[in-house]
Every structure is written in C-alpha cells, then in structure tokens.
Design a protein around this motif. Structure first.
Motif, PDB file in Angstrom:
ATOM      1  N   GLY A  92       6.487 -13.740   4.351  1.00 12.98           N
ATOM      2  CA  GLY A  92       7.081 -15.007   4.039  1.00 12.98           C
ATOM      3  C   GLY A  92       8.522 -14.968   3.947  1.00 12.98           C
ATOM      4  N   VAL A  93       8.974 -13.805   3.956  1.00 16.85           N
ATOM      5  CA  VAL A  93      10.699 -13.747   3.832  1.00 16.85           C
ATOM      6  C   VAL A  93      11.237 -13.974   5.173  1.00 16.85           C
ATOM      7  CG1 VAL A  93      12.331 -12.005   3.796  1.00 16.85           C
ATOM      8  CG2 VAL A  93      10.366 -11.753   2.202  1.00 16.85           C
ATOM      9  N   PRO A  94      12.405 -14.803   5.117  1.00 17.35           N
ATOM     10  CA  PRO A  94      13.201 -15.063   6.450  1.00 17.35           C
ATOM     11  C   PRO A  94      13.513 -13.953   7.210  1.00 17.35           C
ATOM     12  CG  PRO A  94      13.974 -16.416   4.369  1.00 17.35           C
ATOM     13  CD  PRO A  94      12.812 -15.388   3.907  1.00 17.35           C
ATOM     14  N   ARG A  95      13.136 -13.879   8.409  1.00 13.90           N
ATOM     15  CA  ARG A  95      13.461 -12.680   9.409  1.00 13.90           C
ATOM     16  C   ARG A  95      14.860 -12.184   9.292  1.00 13.90           C
ATOM     17  NH1 ARG A  95      12.565 -12.115  15.767  1.00 13.90           N
ATOM     18  NH2 ARG A  95      14.769 -12.782  15.751  1.00 13.90           N
ATOM     19  N   VAL A 152      -0.982  -8.301   0.517  1.00 15.06           N
ATOM     20  CA  VAL A 152      -0.049  -8.717   1.138  1.00 15.06           C
ATOM     21  C   VAL A 152       0.718  -7.120   1.869  1.00 15.06           C
ATOM     22  CG1 VAL A 152       2.297  -9.437   1.577  1.00 15.06           C
ATOM     23  CG2 VAL A 152       0.590 -11.051   0.429  1.00 15.06           C
ATOM     24  N   ARG A 153       0.960  -6.542   0.767  1.00 15.46           N
ATOM     25  CA  ARG A 153       1.516  -5.119   1.220  1.00 15.46           C
ATOM     26  C   ARG A 153       0.232  -4.226   1.896  1.00 15.46           C
ATOM     27  NH1 ARG A 153       2.475  -5.046  -4.541  1.00 15.46           N
ATOM     28  NH2 ARG A 153       1.072  -3.505  -4.954  1.00 15.46           N
ATOM     29  N   ARG A 154      -0.799  -4.397   1.843  1.00 15.42           N
ATOM     30  CA  ARG A 154      -1.863  -3.770   2.594  1.00 15.42           C
ATOM     31  C   ARG A 154      -1.756  -4.388   4.181  1.00 15.42           C
ATOM     32  NH1 ARG A 154      -4.848  -3.529  -2.186  1.00 15.42           N
ATOM     33  NH2 ARG A 154      -5.903  -5.518  -1.741  1.00 15.42           N
ATOM     34  N   ARG A 155      -1.793  -5.615   4.152  1.00 12.68           N
ATOM     35  CA  ARG A 155      -1.514  -6.214   5.460  1.00 12.68           C
ATOM     36  C   ARG A 155      -0.388  -5.670   6.088  1.00 12.68           C
ATOM     37  NH1 ARG A 155      -1.918 -11.558   3.318  1.00 12.68           N
ATOM     38  NH2 ARG A 155      -0.574 -12.179   4.872  1.00 12.68           N
ATOM     39  N   LEU A 156       0.723  -5.750   5.665  1.00 16.24           N
ATOM     40  CA  LEU A 156       1.940  -5.307   6.009  1.00 16.24           C
ATOM     41  C   LEU A 156       1.871  -3.949   6.623  1.00 16.24           C
ATOM     42  CD1 LEU A 156       4.880  -6.073   6.584  1.00 16.24           C
ATOM     43  CD2 LEU A 156       5.377  -4.930   4.310  1.00 16.24           C
ATOM     44  N   LEU A 157       1.256  -3.043   5.989  1.00 10.88           N
ATOM     45  CA  LEU A 157       1.171  -1.481   6.437  1.00 10.88           C
ATOM     46  C   LEU A 157       0.264  -1.549   7.446  1.00 10.88           C
ATOM     47  CD1 LEU A 157       0.525   0.172   2.987  1.00 10.88           C
ATOM     48  CD2 LEU A 157       2.536   0.376   4.502  1.00 10.88           C
ATOM     49  N   GLY A 158      -0.882  -2.294   7.701  1.00 12.96           N
ATOM     50  CA  GLY A 158      -1.716  -2.390   8.835  1.00 12.96           C
ATOM     51  C   GLY A 158      -0.925  -2.840  10.054  1.00 12.96           C
ATOM     52  N   PHE A 174       6.871   5.501   8.688  1.00 18.14           N
ATOM     53  CA  PHE A 174       7.776   4.296   8.373  1.00 18.14           C
ATOM     54  C   PHE A 174       7.485   4.297   7.037  1.00 18.14           C
ATOM     55  CE2 PHE A 174       3.517   2.523   9.400  1.00 18.14           C
ATOM     56  CZ  PHE A 174       3.505   1.540   8.198  1.00 18.14           C
ATOM     57  N   THR A 175       8.627   3.326   6.421  1.00 22.51           N
ATOM     58  CA  THR A 175       8.877   2.715   5.021  1.00 22.51           C
ATOM     59  C   THR A 175       8.989   1.196   5.194  1.00 22.51           C
ATOM     60  OG1 THR A 175      11.000   3.497   4.650  1.00 22.51           O
ATOM     61  CG2 THR A 175       9.466   5.087   3.905  1.00 22.51           C
ATOM     62  N   ALA A 176       8.611   0.496   4.136  1.00 17.03           N
ATOM     63  CA  ALA A 176       8.836  -0.689   4.136  1.00 17.03           C
ATOM     64  C   ALA A 176       8.979  -1.070   2.600  1.00 17.03           C
ATOM     65  CB  ALA A 176       7.500  -1.661   4.704  1.00 17.03           C
ATOM     66  N   VAL A 177      10.331  -1.421   2.234  1.00 20.52           N
ATOM     67  CA  VAL A 177      10.661  -1.720   0.760  1.00 20.52           C
ATOM     68  C   VAL A 177      10.225  -3.302   0.584  1.00 20.52           C
ATOM     69  CG1 VAL A 177      12.458  -2.161  -0.913  1.00 20.52           C
ATOM     70  CG2 VAL A 177      12.431  -0.042   1.257  1.00 20.52           C
ATOM     71  N   VAL A 178       9.392  -3.620  -0.153  1.00 18.96           N
ATOM     72  CA  VAL A 178       9.000  -4.848  -0.668  1.00 18.96           C
ATOM     73  C   VAL A 178       9.152  -5.327  -2.200  1.00 18.96           C
ATOM     74  CG1 VAL A 178       7.171  -5.028   1.301  1.00 18.96           C
ATOM     75  CG2 VAL A 178       6.660  -4.216  -1.060  1.00 18.96           C
ATOM     76  N   PHE A 179       9.425  -6.320  -2.377  1.00 15.45           N
ATOM     77  CA  PHE A 179       9.318  -6.932  -3.955  1.00 15.45           C
ATOM     78  C   PHE A 179       8.197  -6.462  -4.373  1.00 15.45           C
ATOM     79  CE2 PHE A 179      13.185  -9.532  -3.224  1.00 15.45           C
ATOM     80  CZ  PHE A 179      14.071  -8.877  -3.817  1.00 15.45           C
ATOM     81  N   ALA A 180       7.847  -5.970  -5.752  1.00 11.70           N
ATOM     82  CA  ALA A 180       6.802  -5.430  -6.244  1.00 11.70           C
ATOM     83  C   ALA A 180       5.793  -6.575  -6.809  1.00 11.70           C
ATOM     84  CB  ALA A 180       7.226  -4.513  -7.822  1.00 11.70           C
ATOM     85  N   ASP A 181       6.499  -7.711  -6.988  1.00 15.72           N
ATOM     86  CA  ASP A 181       5.653  -9.060  -7.290  1.00 15.72           C
ATOM     87  C   ASP A 181       4.706  -9.618  -6.071  1.00 15.72           C
ATOM     88  OD1 ASP A 181       7.852 -10.303  -5.819  1.00 15.72           O
ATOM     89  OD2 ASP A 181       8.374 -11.446  -7.572  1.00 15.72           O
ATOM     90  N   GLN A 182       5.206  -8.656  -4.640  1.00 14.85           N
ATOM     91  CA  GLN A 182       4.117  -9.267  -3.458  1.00 14.85           C
ATOM     92  C   GLN A 182       2.830  -8.624  -3.902  1.00 14.85           C
ATOM     93  OE1 GLN A 182       4.374 -10.871  -0.571  1.00 14.85           O
ATOM     94  NE2 GLN A 182       6.713 -11.162  -0.261  1.00 14.85           N
ATOM     95  N   PRO A 183       2.038  -9.594  -3.847  1.00 17.48           N
ATOM     96  CA  PRO A 183       0.457  -9.061  -3.994  1.00 17.48           C
ATOM     97  C   PRO A 183      -0.035  -7.850  -3.200  1.00 17.48           C
ATOM     98  CG  PRO A 183       0.654 -11.292  -3.566  1.00 17.48           C
ATOM     99  CD  PRO A 183       1.791 -10.747  -3.324  1.00 17.48           C
ATOM    100  N   ALA A 184      -0.778  -7.015  -3.689  1.00 17.90           N
ATOM    101  CA  ALA A 184      -1.260  -5.806  -3.092  1.00 17.90           C
ATOM    102  C   ALA A 184      -1.879  -6.108  -1.675  1.00 17.90           C
ATOM    103  CB  ALA A 184      -2.144  -4.978  -3.820  1.00 17.90           C
TER     104      ALA A 184
END
Length: 128
Positions: free
Chosen positions: A34-37, A79-85, A67-77
């Motif tokens: 949901g972050v602006p591109r 969302v982080r899993r979906r991003l990795l996939g 690869f690495t993806a830096v995300v704010f820690a308040d992003q739900p787990a």
C-alpha cells in the motif's frame, strides 16, 4: 522508505531483464504494502562471478539471486510474507531462474530508525 535490492551474478542476465525486474518489483511492493510506488527505491547489485559462491561452490553459470526488502516493522507479518512470495515470483518469472535457488529477506525497520530528508518517519507521521 521502501528499499529493494537484488544481488545477481554479473553476466547471467541482460540489462533489459534488470530494468524489467526493477519496475516489476517496485510495482509489486507498492501493491502488496500500500506504499505509493514513487516512494520505492530499487536497485540491482551485480557481483563478478569469481566473487560469488552458492553453497560454497563458485558461481557455475547458475543464477541464485538474493534479495532484500526493507519494510516498516508495523507492517503485519502476513503482508511481509506475501511480499516475499510476490518478489520471489517476479524474480523467477523475469529472470527464468530455479525457484529453489532464490532467497530473500524482509528487513523490518522501526519508523524512528528511518529518516526521510533528515526527519524520522515516525515524526513525519505525527505531523501528517
């Protein structure tokens, strides 16, 4: 704030694949989080083949992207899993690599520990 980095062995993929991957990963990061591109920063880091090993074996023409993806820690787990996939899927699709060889990491960062123009993201949020 979002930062994406993909590590690849130099010479295994074309510049056009690199460009396609950067655009696709930036777009997918924005869609999933949901972050602006236009806030997403993405880059490819190329490593000379003699400076790369997979499982202790020097690069042998097989691509094993990391690869690495830096995300704010308040992003739900979730969302982080979906991003990795989603990022793994893109690397497989764009570069044509073996899925089992793609590794990635979501690096959570506290908003107080990330600055934009010298101001912490937490402070910027407070004034938004």
């Amino acid at each position: 704030m979002p930062v994406l980095e993909v590590h690849l062995v130099e010479g295994l993929h074309t510049p056009s694949q690199h460009a396609e991957l950067l655009v696709a990963m930036s777009t997918r990061y924005a869609e999933v989080t949901g972050v602006p591109r236009d806030r997403v920063r993405a880059h490819v880091t190329l490593h000379r083949p003699e400076l790369w090993a997979n499982g202790g074996i020097p690069a042998d023409g097989r691509s094993a992207p990391y690869f690495t993806a830096v995300v704010f820690a308040d992003q739900p787990a979730e969302v982080r899993r979906r991003l990795l996939g989603a990022l793994t899927d893109l690397i497989v699709d764009v570069l044509g690599v073996d899925r089992r060889l793609v590794h990635g990491e979501a690096i959570p960062v506290q908003p107080d520990d990330w600055a934009i123009g010298g101001v912490s993201a937490a402070a910027r949020r407070a004034y938004a």
